[in-house]
Design an enzyme around this catalytic site. Structure first.
Site, PDB file in Angstrom:
ATOM      1  CG  ASN A   1      39.339  46.457  38.031  1.00 39.63           C
ATOM      2  OD1 ASN A   1      38.410  47.228  37.344  1.00 39.63           O
ATOM      3  ND2 ASN A   1      40.637  46.031  37.033  1.00 39.63           N
TER       4      ASN A   1
ATOM      5  CE  LYS B   1      39.598  42.690  35.849  1.00 43.95           C
ATOM      6  NZ  LYS B   1      40.759  41.858  35.530  1.00 43.95           N
TER       7      LYS B   1
ATOM      8  CG  HIS C   1      44.079  46.845  35.127  1.00 37.68           C
ATOM      9  ND1 HIS C   1      43.806  45.912  33.918  1.00 37.68           N
ATOM     10  CD2 HIS C   1      43.675  46.382  36.188  1.00 37.68           C
ATOM     11  CE1 HIS C   1      43.315  44.969  34.719  1.00 37.68           C
ATOM     12  NE2 HIS C   1      43.501  45.005  35.663  1.00 37.68           N
TER      13      HIS C   1
ATOM     14  CD  GLU D   1      41.775  43.268  32.309  1.00 42.30           C
ATOM     15  OE1 GLU D   1      40.575  44.080  32.656  1.00 42.30           O
ATOM     16  OE2 GLU D   1      41.693  42.353  32.473  1.00 42.30           O
TER      17      GLU D   1
ATOM     18  CD  GLU E   1      46.199  44.080  39.113  1.00 36.79           C
ATOM     19  OE1 GLU E   1      45.230  43.398  39.578  1.00 36.79           O
ATOM     20  OE2 GLU E   1      45.799  44.717  38.038  1.00 36.79           O
TER      21      GLU E   1
ATOM     22  N   GLY F   1      42.883  36.942  35.633  1.00 38.53           N
ATOM     23  CA  GLY F   1      41.746  36.421  35.023  1.00 38.53           C
ATOM     24  C   GLY F   1      41.950  35.069  34.415  1.00 38.53           C
TER      25      GLY F   1
ATOM     26  CB  SER G   1      43.906  34.422  39.824  1.00 38.34           C
ATOM     27  OG  SER G   1      43.680  34.436  38.328  1.00 38.34           O
TER      28      SER G   1
HETATM   29  P1  PGA Z   1      41.488  38.964  38.330  1.00 36.42           P
HETATM   30  O1  PGA Z   1      41.751  40.543  38.013  1.00 36.42           O
HETATM   31  O2  PGA Z   1      41.215  39.080  39.950  1.00 36.42           O
HETATM   32  O3  PGA Z   1      40.040  38.644  37.795  1.00 36.42           O
HETATM   33  O4  PGA Z   1      42.473  38.247  38.126  1.00 36.42           O
HETATM   34  C1  PGA Z   1      42.611  41.274  38.699  1.00 36.42           C
HETATM   35  C2  PGA Z   1      42.637  42.553  38.165  1.00 36.42           C
HETATM   36  O5  PGA Z   1      42.744  42.804  36.885  1.00 36.42           O
HETATM   37  O6  PGA Z   1      42.981  43.632  38.740  1.00 36.42           O
END
Ligand code: PGA
Length: 246
Positions: free
Chosen positions: A7, A9, A93, A95, A163, A169, A205
């Site tokens: 992803n 983003k 997701h 976010e 997740e 993140g 992460s």
């Molecule tokens: P990250 O994000 O690997 O940067 O922690 C995972 C995600 O949001 O799909």
């Protein structure tokens, strides 16, 4: 079969997305045992899809709108992503839920739109730190999965990404054994909604140093990688690590 989904983003602009896509094309990956997909920004997706044609990579949308067409300023429908060749869409997701205020009802409509037109949704679920700390993880996941009730999943492809919000993140990845227990719980919960085998990816992460600790566990069908998928070296080293054990 293990899934490695990236992803991107809003980390990469149009040029950066194309540079990364073209760099990935130069690598050889095990297409028989890996399912690879990338999720570029909406602006870059058409270009990336064209570049990735005939490659091992599928391409998906990061977010879709459930209405097909009309006066919805700024929105891009699931149908429009399908029209340009997307195969997947992330839905719900963390976010989108926590920064943009997306509700479970929005998530349900997006899932339905994807399933009806043949875009494979990746339903993202995960609890917040407070929920985990107060023993409400399963309650949260149960509520987020309840959007599947009433959807026609028969012969439809769908994936789940577990997740935990606190792991995204932050560098604070979920303990793999704990993640696997959650995946087992999700698999049981999914039996309420479908008798098909639904793959479940772990996200939060993930990097080259920890990816094996997840994908080597039987209930973890793959990973959804955020930050580390938006850089060539880190994404390729994640994929290469997984190739070593499949
Ligand atoms: P990250 O994000 O690997 O940067 O922690 C995972 C995600 O949001 O799909």
């Amino acid at each position: 079969m293990k899934y490695i989904f990236g992803n991107w983003k809003m980390y990469l602009d149009f040029d950066e997305s194309n540079i990364l896509a073209n760099a990935l094309l130069q690598e050889k990956f095990d297409e028989n045992n890996l399912k690879l997909a990338i999720f570029p920004s909406a602006l870059a997706i058409r270009e990336v899809i064209m570049a990735m044609e005939n490659s091992v990579f599928s391409v998906g949308a990061q977010n879709v709108s459930w209405v097909e067409k009309g006066g919805y300023t700024g929105a891009i429908s699931a149908q429009m992503f399908l029209n340009v060749g997307s195969e997947y869409a992330l839905v719900g997701h963390s976010e989108r839920r926590h920064i943009f205020g997306e509700t479970d009802e929005d998530v349900r409509k997006k899932l339905q739109a994807c399933l009806e037109i043949g875009l494979t949704p990746v339903l993202c679920i995960g609890e917040k730190k407070e929920e985990k700390d107060s023993g409400l993880r399963n309650t949260c996941l149960q509520r987020q999965l309840a959007v599947l009730a009433g959807l026609d999943l028969k012969n439809k492809e769908i994936l789940i990404a577990y997740e935990p919000v606190w792991a995204i993140g932050t560098g604070n990845a979920c303990d793999p054994v704990e993640a696997e227990q959650v995946h087992h719980w999700i698999k049981e919960e999914l039996k309420k909604y479908s008798d098909q085998e639904i793959p479940i990816l772990y996200g939060g992460s993930v990097k080259a140093e920890n990816v094996i600790s997840y994908v080597s566990l039987p209930a973890i069908d793959g990973v959804l990688v955020g930050g580390a998928s938006a850089k060539f070296e880190t994404f390729v080293s994640i994929i290469k690590k997984v190739e070593e054990i499949i």
